[in-house]
Write an enzyme that holds these catalytic residues in place. Structure first.
Site, short mmCIF file in Angstrom:
data_model
loop_
_atom_site.label_atom_id
_atom_site.label_comp_id
_atom_site.label_asym_id
_atom_site.label_seq_id
_atom_site.Cartn_x
_atom_site.Cartn_y
_atom_site.Cartn_z
N PHE A 158 42.59 31.48 39.74
CA PHE A 158 41.59 31.85 40.82
C PHE A 158 40.90 33.16 40.64
CE2 PHE A 158 40.29 34.01 44.73
CZ PHE A 158 39.59 32.66 45.44
N ASP A 243 41.53 39.31 33.95
CA ASP A 243 41.06 39.62 35.49
C ASP A 243 42.24 40.26 36.12
OD1 ASP A 243 40.77 39.44 37.96
OD2 ASP A 243 39.75 37.25 38.17
N LYS A 272 39.68 44.77 44.18
CA LYS A 272 40.59 44.93 45.31
C LYS A 272 41.11 46.50 45.61
CE LYS A 272 42.35 40.11 45.24
NZ LYS A 272 41.65 39.65 46.47
#
Ligand SMILES: Cc1ncc(COP(=O)(O)O)c(C=O)c1O
Length: 420
Positions: A158, A243, A272
């Site tokens: 994801f 990532d 984030k």
């Protein structure tokens, strides 16, 4: 730990959909696109690891904004940085310099041991940026034939929601009916270094992976996998792109999940928690021989690297530089893991935990992940399910040891209630 954690007068107890809650939900449903399926709770305010809903019920936040709230809600140092910057300067665009970009870039680059940083906003933009950077590097440095670059990715990934990113998603919900898809990606099973090596050819510019797959259910690769990826990439002359948007910045008990195997990627994507739970801040980091393939006019973002984002990001880096949050995640993660062992065979079939990040596979006979999260909510804990029967616990790193006990006790009670 100095963070000011709000203590609950009373926890949610018997959360219901009575009071003001249904009206807020109805308004959302009426006017806001139905791209999420939220739990029926309407949050009004929050401090530390605790949130309060519009009816005054309090819940322990065990999602932490998918790890965007690693430092908790309203961390005083982050809020102070944001407040003072709001009064001074919020946006210049990159058409002009401002007085915080260099400091933020320096501090973040030093934290993760890279030469340079490229600021963006959302995580997906950070991933898109890394893909562009890798392709450009491939054509200009590796001399890949025009339009032939490929990137190897992992099944179950994801990386966000843009068209190019969902083009290499293995989740039919994320991908279905959004074609035509961007070409140039190859999927291999996550954790399988041999398959990864086999997928690389002369036109491969990068391997893009999450060191731990978050949305897939906190899937931790076998020991040695990240080191193998590093070695394979180096030998093949391919960029290792990590990532760490969800796994990074303290969540796993280290600054980066890659630190567990002492590997340094060539390109690192952060997001984030870099925005301190205040605003979207993402960044791509690399050393100059890679980063410098991007020249003026070739990439950018109106809001990327804005002064407010830099002030908040700099405060976040300052918190991480103390090592306190990483240590806290490691210690409390040990407690969480120890406590979860006690639930094995009692509604929990399996779990994976690294730092304060757990993926818990619940027995489908007891209920779906969604059922468990709804029941957990009634027990005063907010968490999120993923892929049917897995739930994730990822509380802010400012939780207390008794909060961890409360979360696991609530999970045990929720599973018991469902089993009855
Ligand atoms: C590993 C990873 N990469 C990228 C993203 C996308 O980030 P954003 O939602 O900020 O675009 C996410 C979001 O969950 C993520 O977990």
């Amino acid at each position: 730990m100095t963070a000011d954690i709000a203590r609950p007068a009373t926890t949610a107890g018997n959360a219901t959909t009575a009071g003001k809650t249904p009206a807020y939900i109805a308004l959302d449903e009426h006017y806001a696109a139905h791209t999420y399926h939220p739990l029926p709770v309407v949050i009004k305010e929050a401090k530390g690891a605790w949130v309060t809903d519009v009816d005054g019920r309090r819940y322990l936040d065990c999602l932490a904004g998918y790890s965007a709230l690693n430092f908790g809600h309203g961390h005083p140092a982050i809020l102070a940085a944001a407040h003072s910057q709001l009064d001074r300067l919020t946006l210049t665009s990159r058409a002009f310099h401002h007085d915080l970009l260099g400091e933020f870039a320096r501090d973040l680059a030093n934290l993760v041991g890279m030469d340079a940083m490229l600021p963006m906003n959302s995580g997906a933009e950070g991933v898109e940026t890394a893909i562009k950077l890798a392709r450009k590097w491939g054509y200009e440095v590796k001399s890949v034939a025009p339009e032939q670059a490929n990137i190897v990715v992992a099944k179950g990934n994801f990386h966000g929601r843009t068209v190019s990113i969902v083009s290499f998603s293995s989740d039919p919900q994320a991908k279905g009916n959004f074609g035509p898809y961007t070409p140039g990606f190859r999927e291999v099973p996550f954790g399988d270094a041999i398959a990864l090596a086999g997928a690389i050819d002369d036109s491969t510019v990068a391997v893009l992976i999450e060191p731990i797959q978050g949305e897939a259910g906190v899937v931790i690769p076998p020991d040695g996998y990240l080191r193998a990826v590093r070695r394979i990439c180096t030998e093949a002359g391919v960029l290792f792109v990590a990532d760490e948007i969800q796994s990074g910045l303290g969540r796993t008990g280290r600054t980066l999940a890659c630190d567990y195997e002492d590997v340094q990627p060539d390109v690192l994507i952060l997001g984030k928690a870099l925005g301190g739970g205040v605003l979207p801040v993402s960044a791509v980091l690399a050393n100059w021989p890679v980063m410098d393939v991007l020249r003026p006019g070739e990439h950018g973002s109106t809001f990327g690297g804005n002064p407010l984002a830099c002030a908040v990001g700099k405060a976040v880096v300052g918190l991480l530089a103390t090592g306190e949050f990483q240590q806290r995640a490691a210690i409390l993660g040990g407690q969480l893991s120890d406590r979860l062992i006690g639930l094995l065979g009692h509604g929990v079939m399996n779990f994976r935990c690294r730092g304060l990040w757990a993926g818990i596979d619940v027995d489908p006979a007891v209920g779906t992940g969604r059922d468990v999260c709804e029941e957990l909510m009634r027990h005063g804990v907010l968490a999120k399910d993923t892929h049917g029967s897995t739930i994730r616990l990822a509380p802010p790193l400012v939780v207390s040891p008794s909060d961890i006990d409360l979360a696991v006790d609530a999970l045990a009670s929720a599973l018991n209630s469902l089993a009855r």
